[in-house]
Design a protein around this motif. Structure first.
Motif, mmCIF file in Angstrom:
data_model
loop_
_atom_site.group_PDB
_atom_site.id
_atom_site.type_symbol
_atom_site.label_atom_id
_atom_site.label_comp_id
_atom_site.label_asym_id
_atom_site.label_seq_id
_atom_site.Cartn_x
_atom_site.Cartn_y
_atom_site.Cartn_z
ATOM 1 N N THR A 13 -48.120 96.519 -30.625
ATOM 2 C CA THR A 13 -49.197 95.728 -31.220
ATOM 3 C C THR A 13 -50.357 95.487 -30.238
ATOM 4 O OG1 THR A 13 -47.968 93.725 -30.655
ATOM 5 C CG2 THR A 13 -47.769 94.536 -32.924
ATOM 6 N N ALA A 14 -50.039 95.392 -28.941
ATOM 7 C CA ALA A 14 -51.102 95.086 -27.978
ATOM 8 C C ALA A 14 -50.682 95.433 -26.561
ATOM 9 C CB ALA A 14 -51.449 93.589 -28.042
ATOM 10 N N VAL A 15 -51.700 95.537 -25.711
ATOM 11 C CA VAL A 15 -51.493 95.681 -24.261
ATOM 12 C C VAL A 15 -52.165 94.480 -23.624
ATOM 13 C CG1 VAL A 15 -52.079 97.046 -22.222
ATOM 14 C CG2 VAL A 15 -51.404 98.203 -24.333
ATOM 15 N N GLU A 16 -51.427 93.763 -22.796
ATOM 16 C CA GLU A 16 -51.986 92.566 -22.158
ATOM 17 C C GLU A 16 -52.291 92.855 -20.696
ATOM 18 O OE1 GLU A 16 -49.549 89.047 -22.564
ATOM 19 O OE2 GLU A 16 -50.603 88.097 -20.878
ATOM 20 N N LEU A 17 -53.507 92.495 -20.284
ATOM 21 C CA LEU A 17 -53.885 92.638 -18.877
ATOM 22 C C LEU A 17 -53.840 91.273 -18.201
ATOM 23 C CD1 LEU A 17 -57.038 94.965 -19.122
ATOM 24 C CD2 LEU A 17 -54.648 95.620 -18.761
ATOM 25 N N PRO A 18 -53.324 91.213 -16.981
ATOM 26 C CA PRO A 18 -53.340 89.945 -16.246
ATOM 27 C C PRO A 18 -54.756 89.666 -15.728
ATOM 28 C CG PRO A 18 -52.466 91.681 -14.866
ATOM 29 C CD PRO A 18 -52.771 92.312 -16.197
ATOM 30 N N THR B 110 -57.027 86.000 -22.991
ATOM 31 C CA THR B 110 -55.770 85.251 -23.065
ATOM 32 C C THR B 110 -55.968 83.912 -22.352
ATOM 33 O OG1 THR B 110 -54.993 86.298 -21.030
ATOM 34 C CG2 THR B 110 -54.343 87.334 -23.108
ATOM 35 N N PRO B 111 -55.131 82.905 -22.656
ATOM 36 C CA PRO B 111 -55.324 81.583 -22.040
ATOM 37 C C PRO B 111 -55.280 81.635 -20.512
ATOM 38 C CG PRO B 111 -53.746 81.462 -23.855
ATOM 39 C CD PRO B 111 -54.056 82.908 -23.658
ATOM 40 N N ASN B 112 -54.560 82.592 -19.929
ATOM 41 C CA ASN B 112 -54.463 82.625 -18.455
ATOM 42 C C ASN B 112 -55.592 83.413 -17.791
ATOM 43 O OD1 ASN B 112 -53.845 85.262 -18.933
ATOM 44 N ND2 ASN B 112 -51.901 85.280 -17.828
ATOM 45 N N GLY B 113 -56.599 83.827 -18.574
ATOM 46 C CA GLY B 113 -57.747 84.523 -17.977
ATOM 47 C C GLY B 113 -57.623 86.035 -18.012
ATOM 48 N N GLY B 114 -56.608 86.550 -18.662
ATOM 49 C CA GLY B 114 -56.476 88.000 -18.817
ATOM 50 C C GLY B 114 -57.074 88.472 -20.131
ATOM 51 N N LEU B 115 -56.706 89.660 -20.577
ATOM 52 C CA LEU B 115 -57.194 90.205 -21.837
ATOM 53 C C LEU B 115 -56.046 90.761 -22.650
ATOM 54 C CD1 LEU B 115 -60.407 92.279 -20.933
ATOM 55 C CD2 LEU B 115 -60.315 90.064 -22.081
ATOM 56 N N ARG B 116 -56.165 90.624 -23.965
ATOM 57 C CA ARG B 116 -55.196 91.223 -24.883
ATOM 58 C C ARG B 116 -55.930 92.305 -25.675
ATOM 59 N NH1 ARG B 116 -50.344 89.405 -27.936
ATOM 60 N NH2 ARG B 116 -50.404 90.545 -29.888
ATOM 61 N N ILE B 117 -55.456 93.532 -25.523
ATOM 62 C CA ILE B 117 -56.117 94.686 -26.154
ATOM 63 C C ILE B 117 -55.266 95.130 -27.338
ATOM 64 C CG2 ILE B 117 -56.877 97.070 -25.769
ATOM 65 C CD1 ILE B 117 -56.622 96.292 -22.671
ATOM 66 N N GLY B 118 -55.819 95.067 -28.540
ATOM 67 C CA GLY B 118 -55.078 95.500 -29.720
ATOM 68 C C GLY B 118 -54.723 96.979 -29.630
ATOM 69 N N ALA B 119 -53.582 97.338 -30.214
ATOM 70 C CA ALA B 119 -53.093 98.715 -30.088
ATOM 71 C C ALA B 119 -54.021 99.736 -30.737
ATOM 72 C CB ALA B 119 -51.701 98.821 -30.711
ATOM 73 N N LEU B 120 -54.895 99.276 -31.660
ATOM 74 C CA LEU B 120 -55.783 100.232 -32.334
ATOM 75 C C LEU B 120 -57.191 100.263 -31.737
ATOM 76 C CD1 LEU B 120 -54.548 99.720 -35.981
ATOM 77 C CD2 LEU B 120 -54.394 101.827 -34.640
ATOM 78 N N VAL B 121 -57.416 99.558 -30.640
ATOM 79 C CA VAL B 121 -58.712 99.667 -29.956
ATOM 80 C C VAL B 121 -58.855 101.104 -29.467
ATOM 81 C CG1 VAL B 121 -60.056 98.922 -27.944
ATOM 82 C CG2 VAL B 121 -58.749 97.241 -29.292
ATOM 83 N N CYS C 258 -52.782 105.342 -18.584
ATOM 84 C CA CYS C 258 -51.529 104.685 -18.191
ATOM 85 C C CYS C 258 -51.398 104.553 -16.672
ATOM 86 C CB CYS C 258 -50.339 105.457 -18.758
ATOM 87 S SG CYS C 258 -50.228 105.314 -20.548
ATOM 88 N N VAL C 259 -52.040 105.425 -15.928
ATOM 89 C CA VAL C 259 -51.950 105.339 -14.457
ATOM 90 C C VAL C 259 -52.662 104.058 -13.989
ATOM 91 C CG1 VAL C 259 -52.310 106.575 -12.287
ATOM 92 C CG2 VAL C 259 -51.913 107.869 -14.390
ATOM 93 N N ALA C 260 -53.800 103.779 -14.630
ATOM 94 C CA ALA C 260 -54.511 102.532 -14.300
ATOM 95 C C ALA C 260 -53.727 101.311 -14.781
ATOM 96 C CB ALA C 260 -55.911 102.557 -14.917
ATOM 97 N N LEU C 261 -53.152 101.397 -15.986
ATOM 98 C CA LEU C 261 -52.373 100.252 -16.498
ATOM 99 C C LEU C 261 -51.180 99.954 -15.587
ATOM 100 C CD1 LEU C 261 -52.359 100.880 -20.374
ATOM 101 C CD2 LEU C 261 -53.708 99.195 -19.094
ATOM 102 N N ALA C 262 -50.652 100.999 -14.939
ATOM 103 C CA ALA C 262 -49.504 100.788 -14.035
ATOM 104 C C ALA C 262 -49.894 99.879 -12.873
ATOM 105 C CB ALA C 262 -48.985 102.133 -13.519
ATOM 106 N N ILE C 263 -51.054 100.125 -12.251
ATOM 107 C CA ILE C 263 -51.411 99.260 -11.113
ATOM 108 C C ILE C 263 -51.897 97.886 -11.563
ATOM 109 C CG2 ILE C 263 -51.904 101.189 -9.547
ATOM 110 C CD1 ILE C 263 -54.913 100.238 -9.755
ATOM 111 N N LEU C 264 -52.355 97.796 -12.801
ATOM 112 C CA LEU C 264 -52.775 96.480 -13.305
ATOM 113 C C LEU C 264 -51.572 95.641 -13.748
ATOM 114 C CD1 LEU C 264 -55.938 97.597 -15.325
ATOM 115 C CD2 LEU C 264 -55.883 96.346 -13.142
ATOM 116 N N GLU C 265 -50.406 96.265 -13.773
ATOM 117 C CA GLU C 265 -49.164 95.606 -14.210
ATOM 118 C C GLU C 265 -49.347 94.968 -15.583
ATOM 119 O OE1 GLU C 265 -47.679 93.240 -10.917
ATOM 120 O OE2 GLU C 265 -47.047 95.066 -9.876
ATOM 121 N N ALA C 266 -49.837 95.813 -16.504
ATOM 122 C CA ALA C 266 -50.028 95.391 -17.896
ATOM 123 C C ALA C 266 -48.678 95.092 -18.539
ATOM 124 C CB ALA C 266 -50.733 96.516 -18.658
#
Ligand SMILES: Cc1cc2nc3c(=O)[nH]c(=O)nc-3n(C[C@H](O)[C@H](O)[C@H](O)COP(=O)(O)OP(=O)(O)OC[C@H]3O[C@@H](n4cnc5c(N)ncnc54)[C@H](O)[C@@H]3O)c2cc1C
Ligand code: SF4
Length: 338
Positions: free
Chosen positions: A213-218, A62-73, A166-174
């Motif tokens: 559609t996607a999960v975005e990581l900061p 993503t432009p801010n240096g994070g990642l966008r993960i498609g929902a079908l990955v 999802c436990v990991a995504l919670a602390i990453l504030e996806a």
């Protein structure tokens, strides 16, 4: 034999159109949860909308240096993706702690978010279950409740969310990107899964007809001081009794930033802002971690067969925070198997 229709969506607009014409339809991704639920007569969709050909299987910066993960990955592809391994190792570790290699190869990012509880009564259609049939009662409260919640449960449902990812995504504030008939919206991870309250049939804040559609990581991934600790009945291929994801930032021995979440204890990945605040500015030692575990468990409530989870959760929190602070994360036994 229960008949259902099958349709294959060609793009997101087509998927939305297909579901709008039949609100009892279900999207099919990896099918590792949905098909089991259909076989057991828990889910009875009139139509299955196969979304596997949608262009949602990419991981992009993503432009801010994070990642966008498609929902079908697929879960395996996500866990082994180099930027995930390097910058978000807690996510890779949590995924590898879940299910089996074959399941992770099929399971998708979106499907993992939306998998349903593993409460035995939910899957057993001859027993009352408020989540499966609202108003019918909860068989677990006075039944076999060894796997059930100790935090955030209600009088009508004490189920836990089964996901490790999802436990990991919670602390990453996806952030969860969704699209529906009224357009796109972004849901903060903390608001995606729900506590049961009076409506345990609703696991998430996703509305009928919406697609993930996607999960975005900061950009912040806690690549140095992290761990995912999962305690279960056997070393692999079992759901968590208690799990803990931790991400810390340290300044010498002092904790600058702290996030942690628990799995296996509540209807959603469990974060506690008060417990996290009690870590900041404190020395990274056992005394601090024990005090924080007490804060986390201040409103705990156990049932006949899951009292052991209180002490287990306390010890897991202390151990996971210690692992993260020392930079010695839990190694998942399945990490090297492809
Ligand atoms: C034996 C076994 C052991 C397991 N052990 C673990 C474990 O230890 N830890 C763990 O975390 N998980 C575990 N799992 C669960 C597994 O991770 C999930 O079944 C899987 O992640 C679901 O993904 P899927 O793509 O197969 O979803 P599907 O089964 O295809 O779909 C699940 C639900 O999500 C909906 N859906 C899917 N994609 C979308 C989308 N993009 N938008 C909107 N709705 C969507 C579907 O309609 C359905 O309701 C286990 C599963 C099995 C069968
Ligand atoms: S805990 Fe929830 S899912 Fe399990 S029987 Fe009770 S209502 Fe159903």
């Amino acid at each position: 034999m229960i008949n259902f229709k099958y349709a294959r969506a060609s793009d997101v607009a087509d998927a939305l159109h297909l579901i709008a014409t039949d609100p009892t339809a279900k999207f099919l991704a990896g099918g590792t949860n949905l098909i089991d639920l259909m076989k057991m007569d828990v889910e009875r969709p009139t139509k299955i909308i196969d979304i596997n050909r949608l262009p949602l299987n990419q991981i992009e910066r993503t432009p801010n240096g994070g990642l966008r993960i498609g929902a079908l990955v697929r879960n395996t592809d996500l866990a082994y993706y180099p930027l995930i391994e390097q910058h978000y190792p807690v996510l890779a570790s949590a995924i590898m702690a879940g299910a089996s290699q074959q399941l992770r190869n099929a399971a998708s990012t979106g499907g993992n978010l939306l998998q349903r509880t593993r409460c035995h009564y939910f899957y057993d259609t001859v027993t009352p279950c408020n989540k499966r049939k609202p108003g019918s009662g909860c068989s677990a409260i006075k039944g076999h409740n060894r796997m059930h919640a100790i935090l955030g449960a209600s009088e009508v449902c004490i189920a836990v969310h089964p996901s490790d990812m999802c436990v990991a995504l919670a602390i990453l504030e996806a952030k969860i990107h969704v699209t529906g008939a009224t357009g796109d919206r972004v849901i903060a991870f903390a608001d995606f899964h729900r506590l049961p309250g009076d409506t345990p049939q609703r696991d998430t804040s996703l509305e009928t007809g919406e697609i993930v559609t996607a999960v975005e990581l900061p950009p912040q991934g806690f690549s140095k001081n992290y761990t995912y600790l999962k305690i279960r009945d056997r070393l692999s291929y079992a759901f968590a009794l208690v799990s803990v994801a931790v991400g810390l930032e340290l300044d010498g021995e002092t904790i600058k930033e702290a996030r942690f979440a628990l799995g296996g204890v509540a209807h959603k990945p469990w974060r506690d802002p008060q417990a996290e605040a009690a870590l900041r500015g404190q020395p990274a030692n056992t005394a601090t971690f024990s005090r924080v575990a007490d804060i986390l468990l201040r409103d705990v409530k156990a049932y006949e067969h899951n009292r052991f989870k209180i002490d287990l959760a306390r010890r897991c929190v202390v151990r996971a925070l210690t692992q993260a602070a020392r930079g010695t994360p839990q190694v998942q036994s399945s990490k090297k198997i492809m």
